[in-house]
Design a protein around this motif. Sequence first.
Motif, mmCIF file in Angstrom:
data_model
loop_
_atom_site.group_PDB
_atom_site.id
_atom_site.type_symbol
_atom_site.label_atom_id
_atom_site.label_comp_id
_atom_site.label_asym_id
_atom_site.label_seq_id
_atom_site.Cartn_x
_atom_site.Cartn_y
_atom_site.Cartn_z
ATOM 1 N N SER A 45 -4.699 5.991 -5.584
ATOM 2 C CA SER A 45 -5.241 6.788 -4.470
ATOM 3 C C SER A 45 -4.887 6.070 -3.176
ATOM 4 O O SER A 45 -4.606 4.863 -3.177
ATOM 5 N N ILE A 46 -4.917 6.813 -2.075
ATOM 6 C CA ILE A 46 -4.542 6.190 -0.805
ATOM 7 C C ILE A 46 -5.508 5.051 -0.460
ATOM 8 O O ILE A 46 -5.099 4.016 0.070
ATOM 9 N N ASP A 47 -6.786 5.204 -0.816
ATOM 10 C CA ASP A 47 -7.765 4.145 -0.542
ATOM 11 C C ASP A 47 -7.443 2.882 -1.345
ATOM 12 O O ASP A 47 -7.496 1.773 -0.821
ATOM 13 N N ASP A 48 -7.133 3.094 -2.632
ATOM 14 C CA ASP A 48 -6.796 1.929 -3.473
ATOM 15 C C ASP A 48 -5.541 1.237 -2.951
ATOM 16 O O ASP A 48 -5.466 0.005 -2.901
ATOM 17 N N LEU A 49 -4.550 2.035 -2.585
ATOM 18 C CA LEU A 49 -3.299 1.444 -2.099
ATOM 19 C C LEU A 49 -3.563 0.665 -0.811
ATOM 20 O O LEU A 49 -3.023 -0.427 -0.615
ATOM 21 N N GLU A 50 -4.403 1.209 0.035
ATOM 22 C CA GLU A 50 -4.708 0.502 1.281
ATOM 23 C C GLU A 50 -5.440 -0.814 0.991
ATOM 24 O O GLU A 50 -5.178 -1.829 1.641
ATOM 25 N N LYS B 97 2.571 8.141 -0.107
ATOM 26 C CA LYS B 97 1.303 7.564 0.399
ATOM 27 C C LYS B 97 1.566 6.182 1.012
ATOM 28 O O LYS B 97 1.020 5.841 2.059
ATOM 29 N N ILE B 98 2.406 5.392 0.354
ATOM 30 C CA ILE B 98 2.674 4.037 0.873
ATOM 31 C C ILE B 98 3.393 4.133 2.223
ATOM 32 O O ILE B 98 3.056 3.441 3.184
ATOM 33 N N LYS B 99 4.361 5.037 2.301
ATOM 34 C CA LYS B 99 5.100 5.176 3.573
ATOM 35 C C LYS B 99 4.169 5.661 4.691
ATOM 36 O O LYS B 99 4.311 5.250 5.840
ATOM 37 N N LYS B 100 3.241 6.518 4.310
ATOM 38 C CA LYS B 100 2.281 7.026 5.296
ATOM 39 C C LYS B 100 1.402 5.864 5.799
ATOM 40 O O LYS B 100 1.160 5.736 6.996
ATOM 41 N N LEU B 101 0.942 5.016 4.873
ATOM 42 C CA LEU B 101 0.126 3.867 5.285
ATOM 43 C C LEU B 101 0.922 2.967 6.229
ATOM 44 O O LEU B 101 0.403 2.478 7.238
ATOM 45 N N ASN B 102 2.201 2.734 5.895
ATOM 46 C CA ASN B 102 3.039 1.893 6.754
ATOM 47 C C ASN B 102 3.166 2.505 8.143
ATOM 48 O O ASN B 102 2.998 1.830 9.150
ATOM 49 N N GLU B 103 3.459 3.807 8.163
ATOM 50 C CA GLU B 103 3.727 4.443 9.459
ATOM 51 C C GLU B 103 2.470 4.621 10.283
ATOM 52 O O GLU B 103 2.459 4.362 11.484
ATOM 53 N N GLU B 104 1.412 5.056 9.631
ATOM 54 C CA GLU B 104 0.233 5.417 10.416
ATOM 55 C C GLU B 104 -0.724 4.270 10.638
ATOM 56 O O GLU B 104 -1.482 4.271 11.593
#
Length: 580
Positions: A109-114, A154-161
């Motif tokens: 999930s995006i939360d876990d990845l973060e 999701k990972i790319k989104k975390l990097n960018e945002e």
Amino acid sequence: MAVVGDLALKFGGMIKKDAAINLKKGVFGVPVSRHGVFFSGKFRTPESRIRVQSVMQVGVESAVVSNDSNSLKGVLGFDVVSEVELREKGFLGLRKTKLVCTVGPACCSIDDLEKLALGGMNVARLNMCHNTRAGPALRGRPCTREWHQDVIRKIKKLNEEKGYCVSVMIDTEGSQIHVVDHGAPSSVKAEDGSIWFFTTEKFEGSRPFTVQANYEGFSEGINVGDEIVFDGGMATFEVVEKVGNDLRCKCTDPGLLLPRAKLSFWRDGKLVTKNYELPTLSSKDWSDIEFGISEGVDFIAMSFVNDAEAVTSIKVLAKIESLEALHKLEEIVEASDGIMIARGDLGVEIPLEQIPTVQEKITYVCRQLNKPVVVASQLLESMVEYPTPTRAEVADVSEAVRQYADALMLSGESAIGPFGQKALAVLNMTSSRMELWGREENRQNVLSQHILGSSLPDQIAEQICNCAAGMANNLGLDAIFVYTRHGQMASLISRNRPNPPIFAFTNNSSTRMALNLQWGVTPLLVDLSDDMEANISNSIDLIKTKGLIKTGDTVLVVSDIIPTSTTQTVFQSIMVKTIA
Ligand SMILES: Nc1ncnc2c1ncn2[C@@H]1O[C@H](COP(=O)(O)OP(=O)(O)OP(=O)(O)O)[C@@H](O)[C@H]1O
Ligand SMILES: CC(=O)C(=O)O
Ligand SMILES: [K+]
Ligand SMILES: [Mg+2]
């Protein structure tokens, strides 16, 4: 400064030093250093026409920092995690060993990845063996990669945002003989003396005392009396009869048969290696690679590389996980962009007690040939189930750090275990602790390098980097700043495993993501111009404005920016700067 004289003798013996000092003014356009050393190559001076290819400056100066932040050009491309780490722990507190986490159902999930990104994950690995089918009901249809695509995005989104810098690695399935994963039951026990049938016949679900192999030719060249070993020793069978392509076998060493367990064949105590001819890259692997490229992944880890040929056509990490690969180690390392020591499958092909020495040898060869190396599999295996590691696992992690591996990898601990973040924290703390010990013991002094470059310019770059690392250690400097478009000099400095952290300023985002796997390198994305002086003062201004560097800090600045304009001729330089 004795070091200058030595360098002059070593590199620039044929060039007169006074001419070199005059030349220096033409280099950056400002009278900066007190000493200069020059190498042969193309460079014209007013006084004499000396060919200079590379310029090395050694000097001490103070950087004047403007307080007007509006005048700063560009933004400082720090990732949020390194920035916080630097703020909290200072230059020497930055962790050098990179951390790779396998992403699976337990952390996608995006939360876990973060949370993993915040916990220090530098690279996320996605294994193409799993989650690529549409589901049991659709078996036989072409595989889908929706799960992988979703995680990558999701990972790319975390990097960018959110300003993280997590690289993405996909790991190919590769060709290997294993047991088909037919869902439930997840594992089966084989009792001593029980008779089992090994077949390639395709069927859904499970049948009693039947093992389904994934590859039709699995029994080619196998004789009655040979042994079949599951997962490097989980259970052992003896072949009692050949029935067409299938085998009837007796369990001689009882144990668990796990889904997708790897099979190896033994005769008279030796691995039978030539019983099948599987390509390193299957058609599924090729389409997985195409998928990875189209999703913009940063690394492709190629499973079961057995020769250098497989690697040359594509930028990849080669996974060393077979006996054959060990026989061709140097050529595979040379042909690849990095190596993964895949101890899981390697332990299927070589006796387990050989794993530690093989690991040490591979990490050594990788450093000599300047290729990043990842130590993988079972680092904290007990944490797949339990919230704390065993003492032996912590010792294993520490040993990999002591060997100066570039990166450590979590597999099931993060992919399927409930304690992935804790496992990452254990890697983080254990590696930081071991790195501190290494610095206190001054262990990097015993690292010797052999010369890699075949051309003079390559050898010059290499010598500059070796000297840079030595100087940074000997002078007790706070950090090394390297300005690089393709990452080569950052990586050559990293190869020396210096005490201070290496900040690699690059304007190329692929370079940045690739450097994420290299020991001790914090890659930063910045604007770079041909004007080196401006690049340096700009980035120092930015770091100072952020409060990350203070007056009196001293950094070693290395540049390998090749100017795009023909009027400038600076190729490589070293400078020591004290922040004013
Ligand atoms: N995407 C995923 N979906 C489901 N399970 C996964 C996934 N990735 C990993 N796992 C699980 O985590 C365990 C460890 O993962 P990993 O990918 O390291 O397996 P491995 O078998 O050691 O690697 P390889 O297949 O490359 O040799 C696997 O056995 C698998 O059960
Ligand atoms: C990581 C992997 O592929 C192995 O250990 O076998
Ligand atoms: K794999
Ligand atoms: Mg493997």
